[in-house]
Write a protein that holds these residues in place. Structure first.
Motif, short mmCIF file in Angstrom:
data_model
loop_
_atom_site.label_atom_id
_atom_site.label_comp_id
_atom_site.label_asym_id
_atom_site.label_seq_id
_atom_site.Cartn_x
_atom_site.Cartn_y
_atom_site.Cartn_z
N UNK A 171 -10.49 3.72 33.40
CA UNK A 171 -10.57 4.29 34.75
C UNK A 171 -9.19 4.77 35.18
N UNK A 172 -9.21 5.82 35.98
CA UNK A 172 -7.99 6.34 36.59
C UNK A 172 -6.97 6.95 35.62
N UNK A 173 -7.39 7.22 34.39
CA UNK A 173 -6.44 7.76 33.41
C UNK A 173 -6.27 9.27 33.57
N UNK A 174 -7.17 9.91 34.31
CA UNK A 174 -7.06 11.36 34.54
C UNK A 174 -8.11 12.17 33.82
N UNK A 220 -21.37 9.37 24.00
CA UNK A 220 -20.44 9.36 22.86
C UNK A 220 -21.20 9.63 21.56
N UNK A 221 -22.37 8.99 21.46
CA UNK A 221 -23.15 9.14 20.23
C UNK A 221 -23.63 10.57 20.01
N UNK A 222 -23.81 11.32 21.10
CA UNK A 222 -24.30 12.70 20.96
C UNK A 222 -23.16 13.72 20.79
N UNK A 223 -21.93 13.24 20.82
CA UNK A 223 -20.80 14.19 20.84
C UNK A 223 -20.34 14.59 19.46
N UNK A 224 -19.76 15.78 19.40
CA UNK A 224 -19.12 16.23 18.16
C UNK A 224 -17.64 15.87 18.18
N UNK A 225 -17.10 15.82 19.40
CA UNK A 225 -15.67 15.57 19.56
C UNK A 225 -15.47 14.58 20.71
N UNK A 226 -14.49 13.68 20.54
CA UNK A 226 -14.17 12.71 21.60
C UNK A 226 -12.71 12.90 22.02
N UNK A 227 -12.51 13.00 23.31
CA UNK A 227 -11.15 12.94 23.87
C UNK A 227 -10.99 11.56 24.48
N UNK A 228 -10.03 10.80 23.96
CA UNK A 228 -9.76 9.49 24.57
C UNK A 228 -8.50 9.62 25.42
N UNK A 229 -8.69 9.63 26.75
CA UNK A 229 -7.58 9.86 27.67
C UNK A 229 -7.05 8.52 28.19
N UNK A 230 -5.73 8.36 28.17
CA UNK A 230 -5.15 7.14 28.74
C UNK A 230 -3.76 7.44 29.30
N UNK A 231 -3.32 6.58 30.19
CA UNK A 231 -1.99 6.72 30.81
C UNK A 231 -0.93 6.46 29.73
N UNK A 285 -9.60 12.77 19.48
CA UNK A 285 -8.25 13.13 19.89
C UNK A 285 -7.77 12.14 20.95
N UNK A 286 -6.62 11.52 20.67
CA UNK A 286 -6.03 10.65 21.69
C UNK A 286 -5.21 11.53 22.62
N UNK A 287 -5.41 11.35 23.92
CA UNK A 287 -4.65 12.16 24.88
C UNK A 287 -3.89 11.23 25.81
N UNK A 288 -2.54 11.24 25.66
CA UNK A 288 -1.69 10.43 26.53
C UNK A 288 -1.35 11.28 27.74
N UNK A 289 -1.78 10.82 28.91
CA UNK A 289 -1.67 11.64 30.13
C UNK A 289 -0.56 11.13 31.05
N UNK A 290 -0.26 11.96 32.02
CA UNK A 290 0.70 11.67 33.09
C UNK A 290 2.14 11.66 32.58
N UNK A 308 0.14 15.05 27.48
CA UNK A 308 -0.10 16.06 28.51
C UNK A 308 0.17 15.51 29.93
N UNK A 309 0.19 16.45 30.85
CA UNK A 309 0.02 16.08 32.25
C UNK A 309 -1.13 16.94 32.76
N UNK A 310 -2.24 16.28 33.02
CA UNK A 310 -3.41 17.04 33.48
C UNK A 310 -3.12 17.63 34.86
N UNK A 311 -2.41 16.83 35.67
CA UNK A 311 -2.14 17.24 37.04
C UNK A 311 -1.22 18.46 37.07
N UNK A 312 -0.18 18.44 36.25
CA UNK A 312 0.80 19.54 36.25
C UNK A 312 0.48 20.61 35.19
N UNK A 313 -0.66 20.43 34.52
CA UNK A 313 -1.11 21.38 33.48
C UNK A 313 -0.07 21.58 32.37
#
Ligand SMILES: Nc1nc2c(ncn2[C@@H]2O[C@H](COP(=O)(O)OP(=O)(O)O)[C@@H](O)[C@H]2O)c(=O)[nH]1
Ligand SMILES: [Mg+2]
Length: 466
Positions: A235-238, A303-314, A342-347, A368-373
């Protein structure tokens, strides 16, 4: 189908444009009586009958019967064999009133033609070797093509016989093996090892080529349905912020209150003609909230129906080895290949810790920074790489289930042959499998085809007048 064969000496006619009101409509007549019929119903601008009709020339005049002028028309005569059907073919361009179209068709029938059945013109083209079966199907694909990719494949198969040529090449290699075996049957003791090696190499080549074609069929799923990308993580990872950035829309609610997203929110983006569907999910955490738990259950299902997973975390979590270990443990449990996660480290705009690795435990990671693009392009590049561009560029995509089935049968016999060959079963007993393998490939191009069901099935899918 039997009808088609029985009717082969008959002259056929049909309206080739959709039945309805339009500026212009095209009526076709094909067969021996075409010229005779047109002479009966067509008069020139000067109202005189035509004595002789030259091919490939635009003739302007009127459809006239028993001194009644029905329409002002243009006709073109395509002389056999240089016509679509390979027979004498006449096209009448009349005005697109339903009354006129019906009146002219009835006149043609009165003068000796039969109303064509679905696909009968194309069937004759096939029978007169103007097109092979695969090309006939490409025409159908072309008529039905709804997007750029399928249009390109259809036009390439029709004009360049792309798939046809690949299949012919495979067949020739199998024929090589067969003729080689015949020699071997004659000279048994000579250079047996060299010959075996030669055969094995050829058979491996055939197997590989068939497998590539068969595999390409699966790509249709992505062309038609697109790729499903689930955005998951704590939760709250963006996640919702990222989803909104990716689809350029404020679809998902973004708050700093953990557990906001409970139902799955869907967004779509098109990259290189491919559809990507993103699913913003409820954050994964232990909670007592009944509603939030339903959301988490839905996430796991998605998740089971997906072809790709983005795992987003702070990105701060990268400092906590224990937590990263937990993520990896979780990802290992879901049945999705590592390369599709794909692991996505945000903020990174607030906490840019120094982390140089591009992978963690062989999982790709992007910062990435999702907020600042920031870093969004890296995500788009990752997605772009999932698109099977190579196969589509080369136009070697099998998009017809019939071809797919025939290829599988062909491969089955190649595999059977290979197995027996390696077990040193004498050729007399196994060369027949190579012949079967060729037979199924023949079914695709329509060479030596004697299976009426196949022909019937294909040509009945055409519209009348094609
Ligand atoms: N500083 C910063 N804040 C972010 C970033 N991405 C999201 N947030 C904030 O983190 C909070 C949670 O975001 P949200 O997208 O709702 O997270 P979700 O629960 O994973 O869907 C919100 O207050 C966002 O504005 C980022 O890249 N940088
Ligand atoms: Mg959210």
């Amino acid at each position: 189908m039997d009808n088609f064969y029985l009717r082969i000496n008959k002259t056929i006619t049909a309206i080739s444009t959709p039945l309805g009101i339009g500026a212009i409509s095209i009526i076709r007549i094909s067969g021996n009586k075409s010229i005779k019929i047109i002479k009966n119903i067509f008069i020139k601008k000067n109202k005189k009958k035509i004595k002789k009709i030259n091919p490939n020339i635009v003739n302007y005049g009127f459809i006239n019967y028993k001194n009644e002028i029905i329409d002002q028309v243009i006709i073109i005569f395509f002389k056999k064999p240089k016509s679509y059907t390979g027979e004498n073919l006449i096209e009448i361009y009349c005005h697109g009133s339903i009354y006129i179209q019906k009146k002219i068709i009835n006149l043609i029938i009165k003068n000796g033609a039969n109303l064509a059945k679905n696909g009968e013109f194309s069937f004759r083209a096939f029978l007169n070797k103007k097109i092979n079966l695969l090309q006939a199907e490409s025409i159908l694909d072309l008529i039905n093509s709804k997007n750029k990719i399928y249009h390109k494949i259809a036009i390439n198969n029709l004009i360049n016989s792309k798939i046809s040529n690949i299949i012919l090449k495979i067949q020739n290699v199998i024929l090589d093996i067969l003729s080689f075996i015949e020699i071997k049957l004659d000279f048994l003791e000579e250079n047996i090892n060299i010959k075996n090696k030669y055969i094995l190499n050829k058979i491996k080549y055939v197997e590989k080529k068939l497998k590539i074609l068969i595999k390409s069929f699966k790509i249709n799923k992505f062309i038609n349905n697109g790729f499903f990308v689930s955005i998951i993580g704590p939760v709250n990872s963006g996640k919702s912020t990222l989803m909104n950035v990716l689809i350029n829309e404020n679809k998902s609610i973004v708050t700093n209150i953990p557990g906001t997203t409970r139902d799955i929110v869907e967004g779509k983006k098109i990259i290189n003609n491919f559809k990507f569907y993103f699913f913003d999910t409820a954050g994964l955490r232990k909670t007592k909230s009944y509603i939030e738990n339903i959301g988490i259950k839905k996430t796991l299902k998605k998740i089971l129906e997906s072809n790709i997973i983005f795992y987003v975390f702070d990105i701060l979590l990268l400092k906590k080895k224990k937590y990263i270990y937990k993520i990896i443990k979780f990802l290992k449990k879901i049945k999705i290949k590592k390369k599709n996660i794909l692991l996505i480290a945000n903020k990174i705009d607030i906490n840019n810790i120094n982390f140089k690795k591009k992978k963690i435990n062989n999982y790709n990671i992007i910062f990435i920074s999702a907020k600042k693009k920031i870093g969004i392009n890296n995500i788009l590049n990752y997605l772009n790489k999932k698109i099977p561009n190579k196969i589509i560029k080369k136009n070697i995509l099998i998009n017809n289930i019939r071809h797919f089935e025939e290829l599988k049968k062909s491969l089955k016999y190649i595999k059977k042959f290979k197995k027996n060959f390696l077990n040193k079963v004498p050729f007399e007993f196994i060369y027949i499998d190579l012949k079967y393998s060729i037979k199924y490939l023949n079914n695709i191009n329509g060479n030596n085809i004697n299976n009426n069901d196949i022909l019937n099935n294909i040509f009945s899918k055409f519209c009348i007048g094609k």
